[in-house]
Motif scaffolding. Structure first.
Motif, mmCIF file in Angstrom:
data_model
loop_
_atom_site.group_PDB
_atom_site.id
_atom_site.type_symbol
_atom_site.label_atom_id
_atom_site.label_comp_id
_atom_site.label_asym_id
_atom_site.label_seq_id
_atom_site.Cartn_x
_atom_site.Cartn_y
_atom_site.Cartn_z
ATOM 1 N N CYS A 52 0.800 -1.230 0.000
ATOM 2 C CA CYS A 52 0.000 0.000 0.000
ATOM 3 C C CYS A 52 0.832 1.279 0.000
ATOM 4 C CB CYS A 52 -0.913 0.028 1.234
ATOM 5 S SG CYS A 52 -1.813 -1.507 1.524
ATOM 6 N N GLN A 53 2.008 1.195 0.587
ATOM 7 C CA GLN A 53 2.815 2.394 0.810
ATOM 8 C C GLN A 53 3.179 3.120 -0.485
ATOM 9 O OE1 GLN A 53 5.721 2.537 4.049
ATOM 10 N NE2 GLN A 53 7.268 2.876 2.472
ATOM 11 N N SER A 54 3.367 2.401 -1.566
ATOM 12 C CA SER A 54 3.767 3.056 -2.816
ATOM 13 C C SER A 54 2.727 4.065 -3.289
ATOM 14 C CB SER A 54 4.042 2.019 -3.905
ATOM 15 O OG SER A 54 2.885 1.263 -4.173
ATOM 16 N N CYS A 55 1.470 3.860 -2.943
ATOM 17 C CA CYS A 55 0.420 4.823 -3.325
ATOM 18 C C CYS A 55 -0.035 5.700 -2.153
ATOM 19 C CB CYS A 55 -0.801 4.096 -3.889
ATOM 20 S SG CYS A 55 -0.506 3.359 -5.509
ATOM 21 N N HIS A 56 -0.151 5.112 -0.968
ATOM 22 C CA HIS A 56 -0.705 5.847 0.176
ATOM 23 C C HIS A 56 0.356 6.491 1.060
ATOM 24 C CE1 HIS A 56 -4.894 4.879 -0.510
ATOM 25 N NE2 HIS A 56 -4.510 3.671 -0.852
ATOM 26 N N GLY A 57 1.631 6.323 0.703
ATOM 27 C CA GLY A 57 2.707 7.003 1.407
ATOM 28 C C GLY A 57 3.123 6.334 2.701
ATOM 29 N N GLU A 58 4.289 6.716 3.156
ATOM 30 C CA GLU A 58 4.837 6.210 4.413
ATOM 31 C C GLU A 58 3.922 6.598 5.567
ATOM 32 O OE1 GLU A 58 8.833 6.736 7.134
ATOM 33 O OE2 GLU A 58 8.939 7.202 4.998
ATOM 34 N N GLY A 59 3.552 5.635 6.375
ATOM 35 C CA GLY A 59 2.688 5.901 7.521
ATOM 36 C C GLY A 59 1.287 6.361 7.143
ATOM 37 N N ASP A 63 -0.203 10.080 -0.889
ATOM 38 C CA ASP A 63 0.701 10.396 -1.986
ATOM 39 C C ASP A 63 -0.148 10.343 -3.245
ATOM 40 O OD1 ASP A 63 2.984 11.012 -3.389
ATOM 41 O OD2 ASP A 63 3.903 9.043 -3.221
ATOM 42 N N ILE A 64 -0.030 9.302 -4.030
ATOM 43 C CA ILE A 64 -0.927 9.110 -5.169
ATOM 44 C C ILE A 64 -2.335 8.845 -4.641
ATOM 45 C CG2 ILE A 64 -1.467 7.627 -7.139
ATOM 46 C CD1 ILE A 64 1.591 6.999 -7.246
ATOM 47 N N GLY A 65 -2.405 7.988 -3.633
ATOM 48 C CA GLY A 65 -3.669 7.698 -2.956
ATOM 49 C C GLY A 65 -3.882 8.650 -1.797
ATOM 50 N N PRO A 66 -5.094 8.663 -1.240
ATOM 51 C CA PRO A 66 -5.417 9.618 -0.164
ATOM 52 C C PRO A 66 -4.720 9.310 1.167
ATOM 53 C CG PRO A 66 -7.257 8.121 -0.533
ATOM 54 C CD PRO A 66 -6.242 7.828 -1.609
ATOM 55 N N ASP A 67 -4.665 10.323 2.009
ATOM 56 C CA ASP A 67 -4.191 10.224 3.390
ATOM 57 C C ASP A 67 -5.125 9.267 4.131
ATOM 58 O OD1 ASP A 67 -3.558 10.656 6.116
ATOM 59 O OD2 ASP A 67 -3.107 12.763 5.758
ATOM 60 N N LEU A 68 -4.559 8.294 4.802
ATOM 61 C CA LEU A 68 -5.361 7.303 5.526
ATOM 62 C C LEU A 68 -5.424 7.584 7.023
ATOM 63 C CD1 LEU A 68 -4.035 4.102 3.727
ATOM 64 C CD2 LEU A 68 -6.107 5.416 3.210
ATOM 65 N N ARG A 69 -4.817 8.680 7.461
ATOM 66 C CA ARG A 69 -4.746 8.972 8.894
ATOM 67 C C ARG A 69 -5.915 9.799 9.392
ATOM 68 N NH1 ARG A 69 0.700 12.036 8.788
ATOM 69 N NH2 ARG A 69 -0.535 12.978 7.146
ATOM 70 N N ASP A 70 -6.649 10.410 8.488
ATOM 71 C CA ASP A 70 -7.745 11.271 8.921
ATOM 72 C C ASP A 70 -9.077 10.515 8.915
ATOM 73 O OD1 ASP A 70 -8.509 11.130 6.256
ATOM 74 O OD2 ASP A 70 -7.722 13.097 5.763
ATOM 75 N N LYS A 71 -10.137 11.216 9.156
ATOM 76 C CA LYS A 71 -11.470 10.602 9.231
ATOM 77 C C LYS A 71 -12.255 10.780 7.936
ATOM 78 C CE LYS A 71 -11.132 9.808 13.733
ATOM 79 N NZ LYS A 71 -10.538 8.587 14.113
ATOM 80 N N LYS A 72 -11.596 11.268 6.869
ATOM 81 C CA LYS A 72 -12.275 11.527 5.599
ATOM 82 C C LYS A 72 -12.112 10.316 4.687
ATOM 83 C CE LYS A 72 -10.992 16.321 6.139
ATOM 84 N NZ LYS A 72 -10.032 17.327 5.736
ATOM 85 N N TRP A 73 -13.187 9.580 4.512
ATOM 86 C CA TRP A 73 -13.151 8.387 3.688
ATOM 87 C C TRP A 73 -14.196 8.517 2.592
ATOM 88 C CZ3 TRP A 73 -9.630 4.478 4.602
ATOM 89 C CH2 TRP A 73 -8.908 4.588 5.778
ATOM 90 N N LYS A 74 -13.751 8.594 1.353
ATOM 91 C CA LYS A 74 -14.624 8.826 0.202
ATOM 92 C C LYS A 74 -15.707 7.756 0.060
ATOM 93 C CE LYS A 74 -14.353 9.809 -4.742
ATOM 94 N NZ LYS A 74 -13.438 10.015 -5.872
#
Length: 118
Positions: A52-59, A63-74
């Motif tokens: 997943c990291q290649s699209c959603h970034g470290e932690g 990045d290419i994909g959305p930030d997974l740390r917040d509460k905003k889920w499309k």
């Protein structure tokens, strides 16, 4: 004498307040730490880095994909919604991982992603 007693009382209250805040912070971080230290979260982190990291970034920072740390889920933020997004994929770039990861690994990734929440 009254002034000395008042100073001692105020100092005691200040010490109690500060130690109470410190205990609350320690308890909060130890609970968060114990969740992050669970085997399921650790295994989910390993899977995340590989898949997943290649699209959603470290932690999960995005990045290419959305930030997974917040509460905003499309497509919805419940475990079931996130499972569907990972398993089936989503239009616009998110591939489905059902065949390569399977149900158990997807659940571990979800546990890891939940541990990232702000």
């Amino acid at each position: 004498m009254k002034k000395i007693m008042m100073v001692v009382l105020m100092f005691s209250v200040a010490v109690l307040l500060i130690s109470g805040i410190s205990c609350t912070e320690e308890k909060s971080s130890s609970v968060k730490s114990s969740v992050a230290d669970s085997p399921e979260v650790r295994e989910g982190a390993e899977i995340y880095v590989k898949t997943c990291q290649s699209c959603h970034g470290e932690g999960g920072k995005g990045d290419i994909g959305p930030d997974l740390r917040d509460k905003k889920w499309k497509y919805g933020g419940s475990d079931e919604d996130v499972f569907t997004s990972i398993s089936e994929g989503r239009p616009g770039g998110m591939p489905g991982w059902k065949n390569s990861l399977g149900e158990e690994k997807i659940k571990k990734v979800i546990s890891y992603v939940r541990s990232l929440s702000k």
